[in-house]
Design an enzyme around this catalytic site. Structure first.
Site, PDB file in Angstrom:
ATOM      1  CD  GLU A 189     -35.119 118.811  54.583  1.00 22.06           C
ATOM      2  OE1 GLU A 189     -35.801 118.410  53.622  1.00 22.06           O
ATOM      3  OE2 GLU A 189     -35.588 118.997  55.717  1.00 22.06           O
ATOM      4  CE  LYS A 219     -38.123 113.960  52.630  1.00 25.91           C
ATOM      5  NZ  LYS A 219     -38.622 115.307  53.023  1.00 25.91           N
ATOM      6  CB  CYS A 232     -37.337 116.106  56.324  1.00 35.15           C
ATOM      7  SG  CYS A 232     -38.663 117.163  56.951  1.00 35.15           S
TER       8      CYS A 232
END
Length: 527
Positions: A278, A340, A390
């Site tokens: 990330e 995301k 994440c």
């Protein structure tokens, strides 16, 4: 004949004493989870809580449950404080209040479970196995709510006590992690009822607990014997750059960061897919022609790079920022990307921004915007891949696009915020459970660790620990056909809860009938 723990003695224990004991039991519950995984402590934690709730009215039971949650989350989430010290000058003073406030808020869910259990128990005068069934159901329902209310935060579920036990974690393929929580709580509270029961019921309760464990283990062993699909023969390289969070976003460090990733990426060895974590590139890569050219030149023939990068898009309302994974080939052109969709409150955006005078903790020019949801990415000659960035990986049943099933899951993350605490290990545990639930391998690239390749059984094929710099070279593991949980999601949990309530109520009515029959027999004998 009952043991020393009698109702009369229970009632003399003050509420503050019960709450202190509950806080301790909540702390013990954390030791049942990774990275500790001390499974024998499960009954110590949850049986203690059940005993502390006996004969309490609803309001007092809620306080005891809240105290348990305070111990559970206060210890289990203590690692969050480390993120505040990354920029200690701005946020350091908020570390302890933030963890305390979050723990107190999350403790409301165990409080709800305890209050619901106390209400049912007092209304129906339940006991024995029925009490354990009802308590396990209440606890599981509260955990499910914790995973869905507001943004949801299904971290450190009770079922994760089984993550490090290969056979015992396999039933997640059928009932998911929430279903495993139900089994853990049920088995964990049976010893309390065995302790409090008379001699004959005590043996039957104990045998029931052993039977559930044996059945769970046997089902898990059977799944481990299944014939998986043949691995696709795809060579992966995960790059763990190990760039400290304090240094990552400094403009003067950008060149050194890119050079480090390129040097690790070009080490000798076969590579089909190169995986960076990330925000591996600390800037807008699609706007940096030179950086893309250097990356393209470093890619082996026919290979692809999947890397986490921030992105921004200009709209009529202004600039929107996204946390993305983008894919590049040797042309240096973005093939596709994923944004995301589950953002971290106060980390990537500030909820109720107009009301709360709080800054977000991550670097950037503005709050991130959520993407549209789970997405499967397709590339020529590459197995279909789902991306979870994440903490998106912590959400059971919400990682994979149900209409377009992938062949593997790429989890790009940055746990550098949490140093060498227990946080990255707990995060890894969630990724392992998603692999079992979906029947898919999970490939995890983390900036400072823990990077890992996880097969569809949840086993760690390879890993790089926290604070290590290096690469993982390995083939993409096998996959399974869609699991029951992959097909039906938490509907399997709902079915389990309904069945459990039916069994619990039936057992309760049966116990009442036997008690009334015994009372009538004794009354006749008196005549």
């Amino acid at each position: 004949m009952t043991l020393f723990w009698t109702p009369s003695r229970e009632r003399v224990i003050s509420l503050p004493s019960r709450m202190m004991a509950a806080i301790a039991a909540g702390g013990v519950a954390v030791l049942t989870l990774p990275p500790f995984s001390i499974l024998p402590l499960v009954p110590v934690a949850y049986a203690t809580l059940l005993v502390l709730l006996r004969h309490l009215p609803v309001a007092k039971a809620a306080l005891v449950g809240w105290a348990f949650g305070l111990g559970q989350f206060g210890f289990g989430l203590s690692w969050i404080a480390e993120s505040f010290y990354v920029d200690a000058e701005r946020f350091g003073a908020m570390a302890i209040p933030a963890v305390a406030g979050l723990s107190a808020g999350l403790a409301m869910f165990p409080a709800v479970a305890a209050a619901l259990f106390a209400g049912v128990a007092r209304r129906r005068a339940i006991g024995g196995v029925t009490a354990c069934l009802v308590f396990a159901t209440c606890w599981t329902a509260a955990e499910w709510l914790r995973g869905h209310v507001l943004t949801g935060f299904p971290w450190n579920l009770a079922g994760y006590a089984l993550v490090d036990y290969a056979a015992l974690r396999q039933p997640a393929a059928w009932v998911g992690s929430f279903g495993l929580s139900f089994l853990v709580i049920l088995v964990g509270t049976l010893p309390a009822q065995a302790l409090l029961a008379e001699v004959r019921p005590r043996w039957s309760i104990s045998l029931l607990g052993v039977g559930i464990v044996v059945a769970t283990w046997s089902a898990g062993v059977a799944r481990l014997q299944l014939e998986p699909s043949s691995p696709p023969g795809l060579d992966l390289r995960i790059v763990q750059g190990n760039v400290p969070q304090q240094e990552k976003w400094a403009p003067e460090n950008r060149e050194a960061t890119l050079t480090r990733y390129l040097d690790l990426s070009t080490l000798p060895g076969p590579v089909d897919i190169l995986l960076w974590p990330e925000t591996a590139f600390p800037g807008f890569l699609d706007e940096d022609v030179e950086a893309r050219s250097r990356i393209a030149a470093a890619l082996p023939d026919g290979s692809l790079l999947l890397t986490g990068v921030p992105d921004r898009v200009s709209t009529e309302e202004g600039t929107r920022y996204f946390n993305t994974v983008q894919t590049f080939d040797q042309t240096g052109v973005i093939l596709t990307g994923y944004a995301k969709h589950r953002l971290v409150p106060f980390g990537e955006y500030v909820p109720f921004k107009g009301w709360l005078p709080i800054e977000r903790m991550t670097e950037g020019l503005g709050d991130f915007t959520a993407g549209p949801g789970p997405r499967t990415l397709a590339f020529p000659g590459v197995p279909l891949v789902a991306v979870a960035i994440c903490y998106e990986i912590i959400f059971p049943g919400h990682v994979v696009d149900g209409l377009f099933r992938p062949d593997w899951i790429f989890n790009a993350t940055n746990d550098a915020w949490f140093g060498t605490s227990i946080g990255p290990e707990q995060h890894l545990a969630s990724a392992r459970m998603r692999a079992v639930e979906e029947g898919l391998p999970v490939v995890r690239a983390a900036n400072t660790g823990i990077s890992a390749i996880i097969d569809a059984n949840g086993d760690l094929v390879a890993r790089l620990g926290t604070g290590e710099t290096g690469v993982i070279d390995a083939a993409l593991p096998f996959t399974y056909p869609p699991t029951l949980y992959a097909r039906f999601g938490d509907r399997t949990l709902l079915a389990l809860i309904f069945v459990t309530w039916a069994v619990g109520l039936a057992a309760g009515l049966g116990g009442t009938h036997r008690h009334n029959k015994k009372t009538r027999t004794e009354a006749k004998s008196c005549w």
